[in-house]
Scaffold this motif. Sequence first.
Motif, short mmCIF file in Angstrom:
data_model
loop_
_atom_site.label_atom_id
_atom_site.label_comp_id
_atom_site.label_asym_id
_atom_site.label_seq_id
_atom_site.Cartn_x
_atom_site.Cartn_y
_atom_site.Cartn_z
N VAL A 337 -16.88 20.93 14.97
CA VAL A 337 -17.75 20.81 13.79
C VAL A 337 -17.04 21.44 12.60
O VAL A 337 -16.69 22.62 12.62
N ARG A 338 -16.82 20.64 11.55
CA ARG A 338 -16.12 21.14 10.36
C ARG A 338 -17.13 21.52 9.29
O ARG A 338 -18.15 20.85 9.12
N PHE A 339 -16.81 22.57 8.54
CA PHE A 339 -17.65 22.92 7.39
C PHE A 339 -16.77 23.44 6.27
O PHE A 339 -15.61 23.81 6.48
N ILE A 340 -17.31 23.41 5.05
CA ILE A 340 -16.54 23.80 3.87
C ILE A 340 -17.23 24.95 3.14
O ILE A 340 -18.45 25.13 3.23
N VAL A 341 -16.42 25.70 2.41
CA VAL A 341 -16.92 26.81 1.60
C VAL A 341 -16.18 26.79 0.27
O VAL A 341 -14.95 26.62 0.24
N ILE A 342 -16.91 26.95 -0.83
CA ILE A 342 -16.29 27.08 -2.14
C ILE A 342 -17.12 28.04 -2.99
O ILE A 342 -18.35 27.99 -2.96
N LYS A 343 -16.45 28.93 -3.70
CA LYS A 343 -17.16 29.84 -4.58
C LYS A 343 -17.51 29.11 -5.86
O LYS A 343 -16.65 28.50 -6.50
N LYS A 344 -18.78 29.16 -6.24
CA LYS A 344 -19.23 28.42 -7.42
C LYS A 344 -19.18 29.31 -8.67
O LYS A 344 -18.53 28.98 -9.65
N SER A 345 -19.88 30.40 -8.64
CA SER A 345 -19.87 31.33 -9.77
C SER A 345 -20.53 32.63 -9.33
O SER A 345 -21.45 32.62 -8.50
#
Length: 420
Positions: A337-345
Amino acid sequence: MLQSVLQNLIPVMQNMIMAVIPLAMLLALTGKDQSGTVKKRIWRGILWGLAGAAFIATVKLGTKAVKREVYESLVLVVGLAGETLLLGIFLWNNKRGAILEKYKLLGVTSCVVAITALLYHGLELFLFPVDLITYTNELISLEFLMKVIGFLLGLLLTWLTGLAILRAASVLSSRAIGNILAAQLVVIMAKQVLVVAQVMMVRKILLTSKGMMPFMGPLINHQIWFLYLLLAVTVILPIALILQRKPAKPEGLNPAQYRKILITARKKMRWSGAVALGLLVICLFSTVGMVYADQKTEIIPAVPMAAEDGQIRIPLEKVDDGHLHRFSYQSSTGEVVRFIVIKKSGSAYGVGLDACEICGVTGYFERDNQVVCVLCDVVMNTATIGFKGGCNPIPLEYKVAEGKMIVPVDGLEKEKNRFK
């Protein structure tokens, strides 16, 4: 951004030029008809074809009542009948040397060819804007603007090339125009026969043998060859004009009258140059441009993560740079199972599966500091990652504690079937 422009410019250009080239030649041919009746019927056919394509696009999108392959096959069959009759008229003209006005069928046949050409190729013209709006998350964005620019540039290039062909061909004799148009129609008809045969093969109407597939397979997979062949045939037009000799000065003409003849000859050369340039640009876009437009951005492999006490813990310093990060977790039954993370603000993060409800598990990648869907090339609004809707990643629950991002395994286990 150039890639996005090309991805929308090239398809509309390749699609519409297949209709514009023969229609421009037809209009040039019927310009020799001093009554203007045939030309009026062609323009009527163009308008009816565009109106019909717009109507079918609306019906297809509104009610889903029209199966595209059935619609296109029927249009092509009618078009093939009209084109065959048109070729017969050209052949008869070459044998008898009759003038255009003598062929009562020419106007009707040309009208049918114009209608079917635009019912087939014009459909995409009206479907494109709707698809663009449907599959774009942000209508007010640079990505959307680039796609619109690509679409409009494709139409402009096609129209300018068609105009140059019309003007250049108009100075040739009816016989010369008819011969070039006949060669173009043969190429177009060959492609149409292939498309109809492909549909019939899929629907088991046309039974295939082992001997057919080595021949049919490459043609079906490389239909772009027919466009190249059509461009090659059309190059005969500027070559024919360039090979024409400089007009000699007729007896009895004064210098001013002869200068007018020379100006007309120079105009021929300019239009022939415009045709050659247009065909060259289309060829370059369809070869070099396609290679660049189809270039795939390398996707960084997902980092495997192990769970502790039913939780995946990711140090915040690993995901605090504002770039897209991809992780993977092997479920209890073996699915990755793949998942993503990104910092928004600030302290806000976008966390979701590397999958969406529309495009499935094809996932996302980063291009020019933007998160992009691999399948449909739609740019995500970073602020909406972590929320449901559109092409956004399917959101996952998480929390931040003790300098770490904590993603519960239960949420990943619940979604594991998507990655089978």
